[in-house]
Scaffold this motif. Sequence first.
Motif, PDB file in Angstrom:
ATOM      1  N   LEU A 533     -17.023  29.113 -23.407  1.00  0.00           N
ATOM      2  CA  LEU A 533     -17.095  27.948 -24.368  1.00  0.00           C
ATOM      3  C   LEU A 533     -18.451  27.775 -25.022  1.00  0.00           C
ATOM      4  O   LEU A 533     -19.507  28.214 -24.298  1.00  0.00           O
ATOM      5  CB  LEU A 533     -16.819  26.668 -23.494  1.00  0.00           C
ATOM      6  N   MET A 534     -18.488  27.456 -26.290  1.00  0.00           N
ATOM      7  CA  MET A 534     -19.597  27.376 -27.033  1.00  0.00           C
ATOM      8  C   MET A 534     -19.734  25.917 -27.463  1.00  0.00           C
ATOM      9  O   MET A 534     -19.190  25.391 -28.292  1.00  0.00           O
ATOM     10  CB  MET A 534     -19.798  28.376 -28.241  1.00  0.00           C
ATOM     11  N   GLY A 535     -20.819  25.020 -26.966  1.00  0.00           N
ATOM     12  CA  GLY A 535     -20.587  23.678 -27.229  1.00  0.00           C
ATOM     13  C   GLY A 535     -21.882  22.942 -27.725  1.00  0.00           C
ATOM     14  O   GLY A 535     -23.194  23.420 -27.368  1.00  0.00           O
ATOM     15  N   ILE A 536     -21.820  21.973 -28.442  1.00  0.00           N
ATOM     16  CA  ILE A 536     -22.866  21.167 -28.938  1.00  0.00           C
ATOM     17  C   ILE A 536     -22.604  19.707 -28.468  1.00  0.00           C
ATOM     18  O   ILE A 536     -21.568  19.042 -28.834  1.00  0.00           O
ATOM     19  CB  ILE A 536     -23.377  21.404 -30.266  1.00  0.00           C
ATOM     20  N   THR A 537     -23.632  18.949 -27.977  1.00  0.00           N
ATOM     21  CA  THR A 537     -23.428  17.297 -28.103  1.00  0.00           C
ATOM     22  C   THR A 537     -24.602  16.824 -28.785  1.00  0.00           C
ATOM     23  O   THR A 537     -25.757  17.511 -28.857  1.00  0.00           O
ATOM     24  CB  THR A 537     -23.523  16.740 -26.655  1.00  0.00           C
ATOM     25  N   TYR A 538     -24.144  15.680 -29.591  1.00  0.00           N
ATOM     26  CA  TYR A 538     -25.507  14.996 -30.130  1.00  0.00           C
ATOM     27  C   TYR A 538     -25.508  13.694 -29.698  1.00  0.00           C
ATOM     28  O   TYR A 538     -24.727  12.707 -29.405  1.00  0.00           O
ATOM     29  CB  TYR A 538     -25.073  14.950 -31.709  1.00  0.00           C
ATOM     30  N   ASP A 539     -26.945  13.103 -29.369  1.00  0.00           N
ATOM     31  CA  ASP A 539     -27.181  11.888 -28.774  1.00  0.00           C
ATOM     32  C   ASP A 539     -27.962  11.138 -29.859  1.00  0.00           C
ATOM     33  O   ASP A 539     -28.973  11.347 -30.364  1.00  0.00           O
ATOM     34  CB  ASP A 539     -28.052  11.961 -27.764  1.00  0.00           C
ATOM     35  N   PRO A 540     -27.197  10.302 -30.881  1.00  0.00           N
ATOM     36  CA  PRO A 540     -27.707   9.495 -31.995  1.00  0.00           C
ATOM     37  C   PRO A 540     -28.966   8.624 -31.693  1.00  0.00           C
ATOM     38  O   PRO A 540     -29.889   8.514 -32.306  1.00  0.00           O
ATOM     39  CB  PRO A 540     -26.638   8.773 -32.529  1.00  0.00           C
ATOM     40  N   GLU A 541     -28.877   8.179 -30.390  1.00  0.00           N
ATOM     41  CA  GLU A 541     -29.901   7.239 -30.056  1.00  0.00           C
ATOM     42  C   GLU A 541     -31.182   7.932 -30.083  1.00  0.00           C
ATOM     43  O   GLU A 541     -32.420   7.534 -30.313  1.00  0.00           O
ATOM     44  CB  GLU A 541     -29.822   6.486 -28.618  1.00  0.00           C
ATOM     45  N   LYS A 542     -31.227   9.070 -29.362  1.00  0.00           N
ATOM     46  CA  LYS A 542     -32.638   9.869 -29.236  1.00  0.00           C
ATOM     47  C   LYS A 542     -32.830  11.023 -30.232  1.00  0.00           C
ATOM     48  O   LYS A 542     -33.726  11.601 -30.351  1.00  0.00           O
ATOM     49  CB  LYS A 542     -32.337  10.433 -27.710  1.00  0.00           C
ATOM     50  N   ASN A 543     -31.743  10.932 -31.170  1.00  0.00           N
ATOM     51  CA  ASN A 543     -31.678  12.164 -32.115  1.00  0.00           C
ATOM     52  C   ASN A 543     -31.917  13.414 -31.684  1.00  0.00           C
ATOM     53  O   ASN A 543     -32.876  14.164 -32.200  1.00  0.00           O
ATOM     54  CB  ASN A 543     -32.761  11.806 -33.392  1.00  0.00           C
ATOM     55  N   VAL A 544     -31.038  13.747 -30.736  1.00  0.00           N
ATOM     56  CA  VAL A 544     -31.256  14.921 -29.890  1.00  0.00           C
ATOM     57  C   VAL A 544     -29.772  15.807 -29.899  1.00  0.00           C
ATOM     58  O   VAL A 544     -28.905  15.501 -29.541  1.00  0.00           O
ATOM     59  CB  VAL A 544     -31.591  15.005 -28.672  1.00  0.00           C
ATOM     60  N   PHE A 545     -29.998  17.205 -30.494  1.00  0.00           N
ATOM     61  CA  PHE A 545     -28.815  17.946 -30.258  1.00  0.00           C
ATOM     62  C   PHE A 545     -29.005  18.789 -28.952  1.00  0.00           C
ATOM     63  O   PHE A 545     -30.021  19.137 -28.628  1.00  0.00           O
ATOM     64  CB  PHE A 545     -28.641  19.163 -31.282  1.00  0.00           C
ATOM     65  N   THR A 546     -27.981  18.897 -28.176  1.00  0.00           N
ATOM     66  CA  THR A 546     -28.080  19.850 -26.912  1.00  0.00           C
ATOM     67  C   THR A 546     -26.869  20.865 -27.172  1.00  0.00           C
ATOM     68  O   THR A 546     -25.835  20.581 -27.283  1.00  0.00           O
ATOM     69  CB  THR A 546     -27.897  18.882 -25.684  1.00  0.00           C
ATOM     70  N   GLY A 547     -27.392  22.138 -26.984  1.00  0.00           N
ATOM     71  CA  GLY A 547     -26.452  23.143 -27.199  1.00  0.00           C
ATOM     72  C   GLY A 547     -26.374  24.092 -25.810  1.00  0.00           C
ATOM     73  O   GLY A 547     -27.149  24.101 -25.082  1.00  0.00           O
ATOM     74  N   ALA A 548     -25.055  24.410 -25.624  1.00  0.00           N
ATOM     75  CA  ALA A 548     -25.002  25.525 -24.453  1.00  0.00           C
ATOM     76  C   ALA A 548     -24.040  26.428 -24.643  1.00  0.00           C
ATOM     77  O   ALA A 548     -22.884  26.342 -25.163  1.00  0.00           O
ATOM     78  CB  ALA A 548     -24.631  24.535 -23.311  1.00  0.00           C
ATOM     79  N   ALA A 549     -24.360  27.828 -24.208  1.00  0.00           N
ATOM     80  CA  ALA A 549     -23.385  28.934 -24.477  1.00  0.00           C
ATOM     81  C   ALA A 549     -22.903  29.362 -23.156  1.00  0.00           C
ATOM     82  O   ALA A 549     -23.777  29.198 -22.339  1.00  0.00           O
ATOM     83  CB  ALA A 549     -24.122  29.970 -25.228  1.00  0.00           C
ATOM     84  N   ASP A 550     -21.420  29.571 -22.948  1.00  0.00           N
ATOM     85  CA  ASP A 550     -21.132  29.914 -21.723  1.00  0.00           C
ATOM     86  C   ASP A 550     -21.700  31.056 -21.062  1.00  0.00           C
ATOM     87  O   ASP A 550     -22.029  32.066 -21.540  1.00  0.00           O
ATOM     88  CB  ASP A 550     -19.678  30.291 -21.813  1.00  0.00           C
ATOM     89  N   SER A 551     -22.063  31.171 -19.716  1.00  0.00           N
ATOM     90  CA  SER A 551     -22.885  31.845 -18.990  1.00  0.00           C
ATOM     91  C   SER A 551     -21.872  33.302 -18.881  1.00  0.00           C
ATOM     92  O   SER A 551     -22.486  34.313 -18.687  1.00  0.00           O
ATOM     93  CB  SER A 551     -23.522  31.723 -17.714  1.00  0.00           C
TER      94      SER A 551
END
Length: 561
Positions: A533-551
């Motif tokens: 899985l290759m995923g991103i979440t976005y937190d609009p309050e903190k304006n931060v993208f968090t991404g993770a690539a499956d190990s």
Amino acid sequence: MNSKVACLYFLSLILFTTQLFAQTYARNGMVVSANKLSSETGVDILKKGGNAVDAAVATAFSLAVTLPSAGNIGGGGFIVFMTAEGKVTTIDFREKAPLAATNDMYLDDKGRLIDDSNHNSIKAIGVPGTVAGLYKAHRQYGKLPWATLVQPAIDQAKNGFPFNWSLLTAAERFTASGNKYPFMDAYFRNGTGDVLQPDELWKQPQLGTTLELIRDKGQDGFYKGEVAKKIAKWMKANGGIITKKDLRKYKAIERKPITGSYKDYKIYSMPPPSSGGVALIEMMNLMELANHQEIEFNSTTYVHLVAEVMRRAFADRAEHLGDPDFNLHMPLEKLTSKAFAKKRFEAIDMTRASVSDSTKFGQLYDGDSTTHLSVMDKEGNAVSLTYTLEYGYGSKMGSPELGFIFNNEMGDFNPQPGITKTNGQIGTAPNLVAPEKRMLSSMTPTIVSKNGKPYLVIGSPGGRTIINTVFQTVFNVLEYDMRIDKAIEALKIHHQWLPDRIIYEQHLLSPDTRKALEAMGHTLTGYGNLGALMGITYDPEKNVFTGAADSSRPDGGAVGY
Ligand code: DON
């Protein structure tokens, strides 16, 4: 936020592109793919002012060079695109059957399937869709010039990039396999004929030239002219059935997404010819009806419930789904409705496994033949793109003059009309071979929105397991509020109606739980790994993208800026 937490948080933001544990944080945009160099290629495009579509197109072309097991121009796939304002569309660039295809093309005169010929022969190749899909996505939604997006892949192909250990494993396998796959044998050798070694620069000049034609002529650079002519000539010389007319007629199609909801979140995924979106929404609807205060993650009850939910969605998939242009009355609304989920949910016995009945009417592999990439740009636009060659290195065939590998996607059609077997071979009508028909897929590129804006971008390879690994990752984030890396790495199981068994990630399900599930009537099979899985979440309050690539993909990478 107390001051200590705030301090740590801001420290992490100072290290914008630093990888902390398995996740990457960024403020301006993020690309996650199964090859870090290709993710960097996408981020360079974002930095040049490109949007998420531009970055996805550039990353996909780059993966065709750096990750040839799955990244491709000889295969097909799907894009789900959501603008920062919450408008969603999809692009279907699934391969289709050639004009000369027939529904008995893989059968002998007694109606028996000829040895795996639907997967393992030149006739397993479907008309490729990738170039048309990327071109259409760019034409409708991209910002930067097309040539800017294709050029990095050309540079990587012509100037070379460092060969890696994953590629070495494939190179050793193919060069040891004698003359079985001549294209693959020559593919992984350097100028002097030796098998390439890690860190050696791998140059693919023929692929570079094909990409130059695509750069200069767009879609026509692949589907017409020199490339089309060479494909047709190679096909004819090797007993294939794809012609210049097949190529000329290929079109990517923009389609409305499949939509659903879970609590306050909206889910957008791929409609048919993928089965992924419909099955995902059906499963999320069923899960919404359970009391999760009482069902703990990874407990026996949890695994039982999830398996029963999967069983039902996969039976519905087998019965109803196929190419929408050939199946005009698929009950998509019903299958994705809350009312239908209620009925389905009520029939689940929480103490006993149901039995999958193949007479009333589901192949498993987790491979390296499909790949997913997720992108978000600084405006908040999001792209979820999964594309595939079907098997690892697809048909393992290609024209040496053109330098790319063809898919073996025809294997995704139901090969034997009317024959559904307990091993998972399906014979239902909606997905039988017909000229120009698109084969049913399980790819599930998905975007979830919160308050009308992109929140989670996710997808995976894995054949039919894709639907289930995406489902569990989405569920982990939406129900358990798991961090994206945790949600990706957490236990996954797989049930696909037929064969009637639960596949589980071996070291993540305890022996006690397994025993309890067996006592309920489940059959269990351990498996090394499900999904990438290759995923991103976005937190609009903190304006931060968090991404993770499956190990599970050691060359993968979440890259932000
Ligand atoms: O479209 C599909 O569902 C399959 N061709 C995907 C194959 C796949 O994901 C294999 N593994 N990585």
